[in-house]
Design a protein around this motif. Structure first.
Motif, PDB file in Angstrom:
ATOM      1  N   HIS A 193      -3.208  -2.891   7.319  1.00  0.00           N
ATOM      2  CA  HIS A 193      -4.177  -2.144   6.514  1.00  0.00           C
ATOM      3  C   HIS A 193      -5.033  -3.134   5.712  1.00  0.00           C
ATOM      4  O   HIS A 193      -4.510  -4.077   5.106  1.00  0.00           O
ATOM      5  N   THR A 196      -0.012  -0.116   7.668  1.00  0.00           N
ATOM      6  CA  THR A 196      -0.778  -0.371   8.900  1.00  0.00           C
ATOM      7  C   THR A 196      -1.653   0.840   9.225  1.00  0.00           C
ATOM      8  O   THR A 196      -1.301   1.978   8.931  1.00  0.00           O
ATOM      9  N   GLU A 197      -2.786   0.569   9.865  1.00  0.00           N
ATOM     10  CA  GLU A 197      -3.706   1.645  10.267  1.00  0.00           C
ATOM     11  C   GLU A 197      -4.643   1.116  11.359  1.00  0.00           C
ATOM     12  O   GLU A 197      -5.434   0.201  11.094  1.00  0.00           O
ATOM     13  N   PRO A 198      -4.575   1.625  12.598  1.00  0.00           N
ATOM     14  CA  PRO A 198      -3.649   2.664  13.063  1.00  0.00           C
ATOM     15  C   PRO A 198      -2.217   2.141  13.218  1.00  0.00           C
ATOM     16  O   PRO A 198      -1.993   0.949  13.248  1.00  0.00           O
ATOM     17  N   SER A 199      -1.286   3.087  13.325  1.00  0.00           N
ATOM     18  CA  SER A 199       0.137   2.760  13.460  1.00  0.00           C
ATOM     19  C   SER A 199       0.705   3.443  14.700  1.00  0.00           C
ATOM     20  O   SER A 199       0.167   4.446  15.185  1.00  0.00           O
ATOM     21  N   GLY A 217       1.507  -1.718  14.145  1.00  0.00           N
ATOM     22  CA  GLY A 217       0.167  -1.254  13.817  1.00  0.00           C
ATOM     23  C   GLY A 217      -0.709  -2.391  13.323  1.00  0.00           C
ATOM     24  O   GLY A 217      -0.256  -3.528  13.156  1.00  0.00           O
ATOM     25  N   ASN A 240       0.810  -1.220   0.000  1.00  0.00           N
ATOM     26  CA  ASN A 240       0.000   0.000   0.000  1.00  0.00           C
ATOM     27  C   ASN A 240       0.846   1.273   0.000  1.00  0.00           C
ATOM     28  O   ASN A 240       0.406   2.325   0.469  1.00  0.00           O
ATOM     29  N   PRO A 246       2.195   3.308   5.704  1.00  0.00           N
ATOM     30  CA  PRO A 246       1.165   3.054   4.682  1.00  0.00           C
ATOM     31  C   PRO A 246       0.569   1.649   4.763  1.00  0.00           C
ATOM     32  O   PRO A 246      -0.528   1.416   4.258  1.00  0.00           O
ATOM     33  N   PRO A 287       1.459   7.591  18.469  1.00  0.00           N
ATOM     34  CA  PRO A 287       0.845   7.501  17.132  1.00  0.00           C
ATOM     35  C   PRO A 287       1.853   7.826  16.034  1.00  0.00           C
ATOM     36  O   PRO A 287       2.720   8.692  16.194  1.00  0.00           O
ATOM     37  N   HIS A 316       2.556   7.074  11.386  1.00  0.00           N
ATOM     38  CA  HIS A 316       1.927   6.692  10.114  1.00  0.00           C
ATOM     39  C   HIS A 316       2.831   5.759   9.334  1.00  0.00           C
ATOM     40  O   HIS A 316       4.004   6.050   9.085  1.00  0.00           O
TER      41      HIS A 316
END
Length: 340
Positions: A290, A253-256, A287, A145, A251, A247, A249
């Motif tokens: 995704h 994983t979400e949340p990371s 995280g 991603n 790409p 927290p 970011h």
């Protein structure tokens, strides 16, 4: 002529008995039995003898020749055997002799850390998988991603072999391969070398090592991730270790989140090593996987969820052993390596 032959025989036998060097044997053979030797020279005059004398002298000559050949062969065998014994005695190795102990090598601190981490996760139910260091752009970026404009995809950050092949920038492609091949559920860790453009200094290197973990199953959530990492960190560094999740970011994983741990030097009390915060530098990133990554690998994101985490093994090794320069891990200086 008979007397001459007998004289040659006596002189030759006497000289043969006194031979002490193997080289002399051939010299004497040529002198007495060769084409131009003493015995041959005498026999050339047999034509001058009466017909009835020739068979008698011929028989005497043959007997003398046979006797000299036997004597030469005998002394040659003795000298050859003696030379062999002397060589064996000279070249043999006495395995009972005491010698200075040889220095034996041992595991490099990086390898020792990798094996310790793998063993720890195996005890937690994970399987160890491996993958190639040369990867496709698809597995290294697209399936994870990472958008085409992501900075990590630039030529300034990644070693490209062709437009579609790179030196892997992380061990995450191993997770992609595992999800595509094994599907879900899944619980794996993978460790190995990774590569990125970077200026070399005490904390950066264009080659470094990562370990990443992945869990995919039904009803996996952030609480499972935190619990797993807390157990891992306490097992690795001690029961008094605490974790802090910030927290972040990624790409894929979400949340990371990024994870800090208690300063190993002061154990959270505050010291110069941690700028009196009580926390060490970031230890790892993590995280929830995704949903798009799951779908890219053929896994139903409505049914399955999962978490992933990754850490720099070089950093853990430096923290664990109190090493302040990453270059020491790759320079192969025995003065450094013998400390571990």
């Amino acid at each position: 002529m008979r007397d001459k032959l007998l004289e040659i025989k006596e002189i030759a036998l006497d000289r043969i008995e006194k031979i002490s060097e193997l080289e002399e044997v051939e010299q004497l053979r040529v002198k007495y039995l060769g084409k131009k030797g003493d015995l041959t020279s005498v026999l050339r005059d047999m034509g001058k003898l009466a017909a009835e004398e020739r068979p008698i002298i011929g028989q005497v000559a043959n007997e003398i020749r046979d006797e000299l050949e036997d004597a030469i062969a005998s002394v040659k065998g003795k000298l050859t055997e003696e030379l062999k014994r002397n060589r064996i005695n000279k070249e043999k190795i006495d395995i009972t002799m005491t010698t200075n102990k040889k220095k034996l090598g041992h595991k490099h601190p990086l390898l020792a850390t990798i094996e310790e981490l793998e063993d720890l996760f195996i005890s937690m139910g994970f399987s160890v998988v491996v993958g190639p260091e040369i990867e496709t752009v698809e597995n290294n970026f697209d399936a994870l991603n990472s958008p085409e404009n992501h900075p990590s995809r630039d030529l300034s950050d990644t070693f490209y072999i062709t437009d579609d092949i790179v030196l892997r920038t992380h061990t995450s492609p191993v997770q992609i391969r595992a999800m595509k091949e094994m599907g879900a559920p899944l619980r794996i860790v993978s460790a190995g070398r990774t590569f990125r453009f970077d200026d070399v200094d005490d904390t950066h290197s264009p080659m470094f090592h990562q370990l990443e973990g992945l869990v995919i199953d039904e009803n996996i959530n952030m609480a499972n991730l935190i619990h797993t990492l807390d157990i891992f960190i306490k097992e690795l560094f001690g029961d008094d270790m605490k974790t802090r999740y910030r927290p972040h970011h990624f790409p894929f994983t979400e949340p990371s989140a990024e994870v800090d741990v208690t300063c190993l030097k002061c154990r959270g009390k505050g010291c110069t090593a941690c700028n009196f915060t009580g926390w060490s530098m970031e230890l790892l990133g993590c995280g929830m996987v995704h949903p798009k990554v799951l779908e890219n690998c053929g896994i139903d994101s409505e049914k399955y969820s999962g978490f992933a985490f990754g850490m720099g093994i070089d950093r853990i090794t430096m923290v664990k052993y109190g090493i302040n320069d990453i270059r020491l891990l790759f320079e192969n200086d025995n003065r450094f390596l013998e400390q571990f």
